[in-house]
Write a protein that holds these residues in place. Structure first.
Motif, PDB file in Angstrom:
ATOM      1  N   VAL A   1       0.830  -1.207   0.000  1.00 50.38           N
ATOM      2  CA  VAL A   1       0.000   0.000   0.000  1.00 50.38           C
ATOM      3  C   VAL A   1       0.866   1.260   0.000  1.00 50.38           C
ATOM      4  O   VAL A   1       0.662   2.179  -0.787  1.00 50.38           O
ATOM      5  N   LEU A   2       1.854   1.277   0.888  1.00 48.82           N
ATOM      6  CA  LEU A   2       2.666   2.482   1.033  1.00 48.82           C
ATOM      7  C   LEU A   2       3.537   2.712  -0.191  1.00 48.82           C
ATOM      8  O   LEU A   2       3.765   3.852  -0.597  1.00 48.82           O
TER       9      LEU A   2
ATOM     10  N   ARG B   1       2.843   1.935  -3.263  1.00 50.89           N
ATOM     11  CA  ARG B   1       1.998   2.506  -4.307  1.00 50.89           C
ATOM     12  C   ARG B   1       1.728   3.986  -4.021  1.00 50.89           C
ATOM     13  O   ARG B   1       1.855   4.845  -4.886  1.00 50.89           O
ATOM     14  N   ARG B   2       1.366   4.275  -2.772  1.00 51.96           N
ATOM     15  CA  ARG B   2       1.057   5.662  -2.434  1.00 51.96           C
ATOM     16  C   ARG B   2       2.286   6.568  -2.565  1.00 51.96           C
ATOM     17  O   ARG B   2       2.191   7.699  -3.026  1.00 51.96           O
TER      18      ARG B   2
END
Lengths: 759, 312, 155
Positions: free
Chosen positions: B297-298, B300-301
């Motif tokens: 998730v991180l 990608r962000r």
């Protein structure tokens, strides 16, 4: 009714000392010749002690005494069930067990001496799960008790739950679990003990129960062979309480014994590490709950079975089920109730009182389950709560006589401010709203033989008032609220009222600062004492002003005739006149107030409190479905407080309670691994910082409780009671997952989301 | 607390000489790790040699390369507008590091030399291809930061050597970086997991047009368009914290992304690769499965944020 | 090892003999008997021991006393004027209800003091940044932020 001082935002009386660094906390106390005590704790959670060798420690220069269990009388025990020896000699039952203690001329030397004590152990298999401890084949931890199940069978049965269950249209059943959390007072625990030449003991103390502690220390002195002595408790400025100081602890008895041995003042102050592992947290619980309702949403029954991990010893905290019963039997109208709770010994840390005293654990289960029931029955959670909200005049199944009750208003206000109808059930942008309510004792709680508090008032030659109260101030503002009550009644400026509240040699008896009782009980005590002194004052003034007593009024320290305000006299002058005359007198009065509440009887029924406090919290959350993080967008806390004596301090109690509650809900957990605390520091035990504060809106509902001082009810604890279920319910509304285990960590939320998406 | 003597040299040479003459000594900078370790009895040195009065170690030099002295405090970094603009990931990292009181004294050199798997400045420095400057009696040596970290709390440096600073290559145009720290609290916390990324883009569309878009539109609108412009990734760096014994570069993910068009699919794939490279453990601060998931998730962000910042 | 240090403490020049392993907090509390600065944890994790050194907030529990040599140190005892003249921050903390148990208060005020040294007109974000290292268990921080804002207006 209009007031001069009640209802005003009066700053806390001791704040000037605190903002300048002049307030003395326990670590700031220094007495001539003072020695420093340190405690050696067990290396193992469960072991036999085979041998203790203190000889090397005794020889270390600067060490003045080393004590072990042998120095205490053999059968001396402390605690609610008298199962806790201050120093353990034969067996240890947890990693916080005290084995030996030293005192020395400096803390550094005392600590060095601890390293020189050698202890030989025979390590035993530990039990860390209450369910395991309850098994028949489990080793018995306290041989003298004969069972790991405490002889404290909590059982409340009202009506016929089985029948009601069969007749219910909707029934839900869930199991909820809660974690250990700890008070995290910013000042650590400690005391200074010393004996005078007559063997009378003075304790500088942080205690929340000066009168009960005095009694317990007297028992200890008797056990140590010192009969008929005096114990004086002097409370220093207390750097946070929250229930942590609602009992006496081994370290205090250790300090007493070291002081007795050395004839010197002995100070023990915990390090932060000790504060984490050697003080007593809130109980962790396993709660099985079932409740039902009829087709119209009226609650039919509530059945709760609870298991509490008592830890290795028993403190007052073992009686939290007596308070858990309150929301279980009386939060919302529910005719049939059954509650059983089992407290189980384990080799974990032993638990104690913490703000809310069991109520947060019970309310988490009740209010989470209620939302489940709402879903099951298809009734809006708001409507379900309104339908069942308690009302004034009601007598609950447990026998609580509800006088004032603003629960409905609290629910309505919160829903309005949350924009409930618009926001609920939409799940837009992964946002959701949730509510949860509370009932708590608001007019004292009769958990001891007396729920009373004494007050002595005197007035001096300068028109100033000294109030000696049994109440304790732990930062909540008893000093200020009592001054306001007395000032209002007497018609003097609040600055002219000095509240003395920290010395058992001077102050009357009080059962302690707990159960949100101080404003109600100590406030009433002060009010009645003030009324008595006022009566005397009016008689004197009537003579001096030559008008009837009922024509005399006092305002701002000036007495005057109501019918002829020209006739007036400053209070100070009047007091001097009656003092400095032949056969003169000085004004004094006393009152002991014990509220009209009842101890619970053998069936656990009775009107525990003289009034009940209500409240509702509502929260809007946003859930990051990729990380499981929960963000609180808005928080509304509505409380029925009877009357706000001091809105400034009242709001402080609610803001503080809410943030502790959010910590309980989302971030705080003491992580124990086979009896060892793994996160005993502020970096890993996560109380919230200023960066974590959501926008909080406070709504104060005043219902004017007739029994309370100027209408007030208690508010110390309620602020954190319904926080966790309100948040849990909002998360469910946002993303459709219900977390039944506190704290609601991102891991749990994400895991639940993944499972939900699978199925 | 164990007794120790405390020395306050005024120059690097003096510090090196002191170490040689004293024997049992360690260097101390801001002290927020060293003092804690002494108090917790993890170490008990006889001598502390303070580096924080050596002026030469306290400067940020902006020449051909960016050179950050080892005793530059986190607060100094936080306030540096140049770092905020061009080395944004480092700015992100110090913004959420410790507390104001900690940032006021703790130094970047200390953070790196302490080599905690969660060290906040480590991942940003890794994505900037940072070199560590080390002084000893013989002179200066320079090693890539990536090789400096050996394991948890262990670095490639002799005890007597002094880290004098960090050399960071000047970034080409259209570079952007980000650091995302995932923690429970919003302040005073350690990362459960953290990711830093840096992208250098080679846009094949009108830059001014993109810039105008960035200026006019909200971030989410721009972000959604960003991936449709067909921008090529010229260079990518991804570093992860608390997923291995030492701060880790996800080289496989970087290689994957390099030369690709920046699309949602590519970013997701790179994040998956990064996650598969991570080797987190279960600890009381976080569970392994969750950390691996969060890397995804991180990453990608952080990539999206870096891409956006490349046009700032 | 005994060493001599010279520094400015609450506006006065101090020359003192110290043990080189002392922390500033130990020196203030146990040697100089300035008990206003509190020890909440000893590891730089709570901020109760915050003092201002050369206009910056610092955890004195981790600060080697040897490092104050030549510096300007301010503690809670040093920010009010003579007699009853309290610092605007102290007044605001009293009046806004920012004090409950009060143990975090001196550190909290010193952090806010350092903030005002840095910024004349801090906003809520700045305030939060300034006190994010100061834990408070009583107040929920709301009234502390109020107090710092009130002090800003009153300055």
């Amino acid at each position: 009714m209009s007031f001069n001082i009640i209802g005003k935002k009066i700053p806390k009386k001791d704040a000037p000392f605190k903002v300048t660094g002049q307030a003395l906390y326990i670590d700031d106390v220094e007495l001539p010749g003072m020695l420093y005590g340190k405690i050696l704790y067990s290396k193992y959670p469960h072991a036999r002690i085979l041998h203790i060798d203190t000889s090397k420690a005794e020889k270390l220069p600067g060490v003045k005494a080393v004590i072990t269990a042998k120095d205490f009388p053999p059968h001396f025990r402390i605690g609610f069930m008298k199962d806790n020896p201050p120093l353990k000699g034969t067996k240890v039952l947890s990693t916080r067990d005290e084995i030996a203690a030293v005192c020395a001329i400096s803390p550094e030397i005392a600590e060095e001496a601890l390293d020189l004590i050698s202890v030989e152990y025979e390590v035993l298999q530990g039990i860390f799960d209450p369910l395991v401890a309850m098994r028949e084949d489990a080793p018995i931890l306290h041989e003298e008790v004969g069972s790991n199940i405490l002889k404290l069978p909590w059982r409340l049965v009202c009506g016929d739950v089985e029948k009601a269950k069969k007749e219910s249209a909707y029934v839900v059943e869930d199991t909820f679990t809660t974690q250990w959390v700890t008070h995290c007072c910013l000042a650590t625990s400690g005391c200074v003990a010393y004996f005078d030449v007559n063997n009378n003991l003075t304790m500088y103390s942080n205690t929340q129960i000066p009168s009960l502690a005095q009694n317990e220390f007297l028992e200890a002195l008797t056990a140590l062979g010192l009969r008929n002595r005096r114990v004086r408790i002097i409370q220093v400025t207390i750097g946070g309480g929250f229930g942590s100081k609602l009992d006496t602890y081994p370290y205090e008895y250790i300090a007493i014994l070291l002081a007795l041995k050395t004839r010197k003042p002995v100070k023990i102050v915990f390090s932060r590490d000790e504060e984490f592992f050697a003080t007593s947290p809130r109980q962790c619980t396993i709660t099985k709950i079932s409740q039902g309702c009829d087709r119209d949403g009226r609650l039919t029954f509530r059945e709760v079975e609870m298991i509490l991990d008592n830890g290795a010893y028993t403190s007052w905290g073992a009686t939290t089920p007596s308070v858990m019963m309150m929301p279980i039997s009386s939060l919302y109208r529910v005719p049939n109730v059954k509650y059983t709770a089992t407290c189980v010994y384990t080799n974990n840390t032993y638990c104690q009182a913490m703000r809310g005293y069991g109520n947060p654990q019970a309310t988490f289960a009740i209010e989470s389950s209620l939302d489940h029931l709402a879903e099951e029955s298809g009734i809006d959670p708001y409507d379900l709560r309104i339908i069942n909200a308690n009302e004034p005049g009601e007598i609950t199944p447990q026998g609580f006589r509800v006088t004032t009750c603003g629960l409905k208003e609290c629910i309505e206000e919160v829903a309005k401010r949350l924009n409930w109808k618009e926001k609920r059930g939409r799940g837009l942008k992964k946002r959701g709203v949730g509510i949860a309510s509370l009932i708590h004792v608001g007019g004292g709680a009769r958990v001891y033989k007396s729920d009373g508090c004494g007050t002595i008032i005197k007035m001096d030659d300068f028109g100033k008032v000294d109030v000696f109260t049994g109440a304790s101030d732990i930062g909540q503002g008893a000093d200020t609220v009592i001054a306001q009550i007395v000032a209002e009644e007497l018609g003097v400026p609040v600055e002219d009222v000095n509240v003395i509240h920290n010395d058992t040699d001077i102050c009357p008896w009080d059962v302690g600062v707990h159960a949100s009782r101080t404003t109600f009980v100590a406030g009433n005590s002060a009010l009645f004492a003030a009324k008595k002194i006022k009566k005397k004052l009016l008689e004197i003034l009537s003579k001096l002003l030559e008008v009837p007593p009922e024509d005399v009024a006092i305002k701002n320290g000036i007495a005057f005739s109501k019918s002829d305000p020209q006739k007036s006299i400053p209070l100070a002058r009047a007091l001097r006149r009656i003092h400095f005359t032949t056969g003169g007198s000085m004004l004094m009065a006393e009152h002991f107030y014990d509220p009209q509440n009842e101890n619970l009887n053998k069936e656990f029924r009775g009107n525990l409190s003289a009034a009940y406090a209500y409240g509702t919290h509502g929260v809007e959350v946003e859930v990051d479905t990729e990380t499981g993080k929960v963000k609180i967008l808005k928080y509304v806390a509505a409380h029925d407080v009877g009357r706000a004596i001091n809105p400034l301090l009242l709001e402080g109690q609610i803001y503080g309670g809410v943030l502790q509650g959010i910590g309980y809900a989302l971030s705080e957990k003491m992580i124990y691994d086979n009896g060892y605390l793994k996160n005993g520091n502020f970096l890993d035990y996560k109380i919230l910082t200023v960066r974590d504060v959501p926008p909080v809106e406070i709504v104060i509902i005043e219902t004017n409780e007739e029994a309370g001082p100027f209408g007030a009810k208690g508010i110390g604890e309620p602020g954190l009671v319904p926080t966790a279920p309100a948040i849990a319910n909002a998360i469910y509304d946002a993303v459709g997952v219900r977390i039944r285990d506190l704290p609601i960590t991102p891991e749990k939320v994400l895991k639940a989301l993944k499972e939900k998406n699978k199925g | 607390m164990k007794r120790f003597d405390y020395h306050v040299p005024q120059s690097i040479e003096e510090a090196l000489n002191l170490f040689k003459s004293l024997g049992d000594a360690i260097y101390i900078a801001g002290g927020t790790d060293v003092m804690v370790n002494i108090k917790r009895k993890k170490i008990s040195p006889k001598n502390l040699i303070s580096l924080r009065n050596i002026t030469a170690l306290k400067v940020i030099e902006k020449g051909k390369e960016l050179k950050i002295g080892s005793c530059v405090t986190h607060e100094q970094l936080l306030k540096d507008k140049y770092i905020e603009k061009y080395y944004t990931a480092l700015h992100d990292a110090v913004r959420k590091l410790g507390s104001k009181q900690i940032r006021n004294v703790a130094t970047i050199g200390g953070n790196i030399c302490n080599a905690a798997p969660s060290a906040d400045t480590a991942c940003p420095l890794l994505v900037f291809d940072t070199k560590v400057l080390i002084r000893n009696e013989k002179g200066e040596r320079k090693i890539p930061l990536h090789d400096f970290f050996l394991g948890p709390y262990s670095v490639s440096k002799d005890e007597g050597e002094i880290v004098t600073g960090f050399e960071i290559t000047f970034l080409p145009p259209y570079s952007g970086s980000a650091y995302i720290k995932h923690s429970r609290r919003e302040a005073m916390d350690l990362a459960i997991v953290s990711v830093a990324t840096r992208l250098t883009l080679s846009p094949e569309v009108d830059i001014d047009f993109l810039k105008r878009e960035a200026g006019e539109k909200t971030y989410s609108e721009f972000e959604s368009r960003l991936l449709s412009y067909g921008i090529t990734v010229k260079e990518a760096r991804i570093a992860m914290g608390v997923v291995a014994p030492r701060p880790l570069r996800a080289k496989e993910a970087e290689d994957y992304l390099c030369g690709k068009r920046l699309t949602d699919e590519a970013i997701r794939e790179a994040s998956e690769i990064a996650s598969s490279v991570a080797k987190p453990r279960d600890t009381l601060r976080g569970e392994a499965w969750y950390r691996r998931e969060m890397v995804k998730v991180l990453t990608r962000r952080a990539i999206l944020l870096s891409a956006k910042r490349a046009f700032d | 090892m005994k060493r001599e240090i010279k520094f400015k403490l609450n506006g006065e020049e101090v020359t003192a003999e110290v043990e080189s392993h002392w922390t500033l907090l130990y020196f203030l509390r146990e040697v100089l008997k300035l008990k206003g600065t509190k020890e909440g944890c000893g590891y730089g994790e709570c901020g109760a021991c915050t003092v201002v050194i050369d206009k910056m907030a610092v955890n004195s529990c981790l600060f080697p006393v040897m490092e104050v040599n030549g510096k300007d140190v301010l503690t809670i005892e040093g920010i009010s004027g003579p007699g009853e003249a309290l610092h605007p921050l102290q007044k605001a903390f009293i009046e806004e209800g920012a004090v409950q148990c009060g143990f975090c208060t001196p550190g909290m005020i010193m952090s806010a003091y350092a903030l005002f040294e840095e910024k004349k007109n801090p906003d809520d974000e700045d305030i939060k940044e300034a006190i994010e290292g100061n834990l408070c268990r009583c107040t929920g921080y709301v009234k502390i932020i109020d107090a710092i804002n009130a002090a800003k207006r009153g300055k």
